[in-house]
Design a protein around this motif. Structure first.
Motif, PDB file in Angstrom:
ATOM      1  N   ARG A 147      73.901  10.807 -41.774  1.00 40.24           N
ATOM      2  CA  ARG A 147      73.414  12.190 -41.873  1.00 40.24           C
ATOM      3  C   ARG A 147      71.910  12.278 -41.630  1.00 40.24           C
ATOM      4  NH1 ARG A 147      76.190  16.199 -43.963  1.00 40.24           N
ATOM      5  NH2 ARG A 147      77.546  14.808 -45.125  1.00 40.24           N
ATOM      6  N   SER A 204      78.942   8.625 -35.701  1.00 39.38           N
ATOM      7  CA  SER A 204      80.123   8.106 -36.382  1.00 39.38           C
ATOM      8  C   SER A 204      81.086   7.435 -35.398  1.00 39.38           C
ATOM      9  CB  SER A 204      80.827   9.238 -37.126  1.00 39.38           C
ATOM     10  OG  SER A 204      81.977   8.759 -37.763  1.00 39.38           O
ATOM     11  N   ARG A 205      81.319   8.081 -34.269  1.00 34.51           N
ATOM     12  CA  ARG A 205      82.220   7.498 -33.256  1.00 34.51           C
ATOM     13  C   ARG A 205      81.660   6.191 -32.713  1.00 34.51           C
ATOM     14  NH1 ARG A 205      82.196  12.762 -31.339  1.00 34.51           N
ATOM     15  NH2 ARG A 205      81.099  12.096 -29.469  1.00 34.51           N
ATOM     16  N   ASN A 253      82.074   3.457 -35.277  1.00 39.03           N
ATOM     17  CA  ASN A 253      83.474   3.116 -35.526  1.00 39.03           C
ATOM     18  C   ASN A 253      84.152   2.555 -34.285  1.00 39.03           C
ATOM     19  OD1 ASN A 253      83.921   3.778 -38.338  1.00 39.03           O
ATOM     20  ND2 ASN A 253      83.430   5.870 -37.729  1.00 39.03           N
ATOM     21  N   ALA A 270      71.036  11.504 -37.937  1.00 33.20           N
ATOM     22  CA  ALA A 270      71.439  12.648 -37.115  1.00 33.20           C
ATOM     23  C   ALA A 270      70.443  13.794 -37.276  1.00 33.20           C
ATOM     24  CB  ALA A 270      72.846  13.100 -37.508  1.00 33.20           C
ATOM     25  N   GLN A 274      74.174  14.526 -32.826  1.00 26.72           N
ATOM     26  CA  GLN A 274      75.408  14.915 -33.503  1.00 26.72           C
ATOM     27  C   GLN A 274      75.894  13.776 -34.398  1.00 26.72           C
ATOM     28  OE1 GLN A 274      78.253  15.992 -30.505  1.00 26.72           O
ATOM     29  NE2 GLN A 274      77.312  17.967 -30.128  1.00 26.72           N
ATOM     30  N   MET A 275      76.162  14.108 -35.657  1.00 23.91           N
ATOM     31  CA  MET A 275      76.641  13.095 -36.578  1.00 23.91           C
ATOM     32  C   MET A 275      77.987  12.537 -36.119  1.00 23.91           C
ATOM     33  SD  MET A 275      76.505  13.102 -40.690  1.00 23.91           S
ATOM     34  CE  MET A 275      78.142  13.587 -41.154  1.00 23.91           C
ATOM     35  N   SER A 276      78.791  13.377 -35.493  1.00 20.40           N
ATOM     36  CA  SER A 276      80.088  12.909 -35.003  1.00 20.40           C
ATOM     37  C   SER A 276      79.910  11.838 -33.920  1.00 20.40           C
ATOM     38  CB  SER A 276      80.928  14.075 -34.478  1.00 20.40           C
ATOM     39  OG  SER A 276      80.274  14.709 -33.400  1.00 20.40           O
ATOM     40  N   LEU A 277      78.876  11.974 -33.083  1.00 21.90           N
ATOM     41  CA  LEU A 277      78.595  10.960 -32.066  1.00 21.90           C
ATOM     42  C   LEU A 277      78.222   9.638 -32.732  1.00 21.90           C
ATOM     43  CD1 LEU A 277      77.960   9.854 -29.215  1.00 21.90           C
ATOM     44  CD2 LEU A 277      75.667  10.797 -29.489  1.00 21.90           C
TER      45      LEU A 277
END
Length: 91
Positions: free
Chosen positions: A32, A46-47, A50, A35, A41-44
């Protein structure tokens, strides 16, 4: 883009994920915070951490800049953790 040898490309993505997460955590930053600080983007993030999808070079470059490391340094770390004689191309 799918590679002919998915198992080998998956190894590279796993090592990328591990190195990014290790670097971020060594700096004491949460997903967080990273980002937020760099408008990523936090989703980027995270992906990437992972190993979910094959990232674009620009995404890797951006995250490296946010972490204060050179993309070449990240790739060298990954390369150093690959098995000897590793190749995506079967010869």
């Amino acid at each position: 883009m799918q590679h002919a040898n998915t198992k080998k490309s998956t190894l590279i993505l796993q090592l990328l994920a591990e190195e990014l997460k290790k670097e971020r955590e060594s700096q004491g930053k949460s997903l967080r915070l990273l980002a937020y600080e760099f408008d990523i983007q936090m989703s980027l993030l995270s992906r990437l951490e992972n190993g979910v999808n094959e990232p674009k070079l620009i995404s890797i470059w951006t995250v490296c800049e946010a972490l204060g490391i050179k993309p070449s340094e990240l790739l060298k770390r990954i390369e150093n953790n690959l098995p000897e004689e590793f190749s995506l191309i079967d010869r």
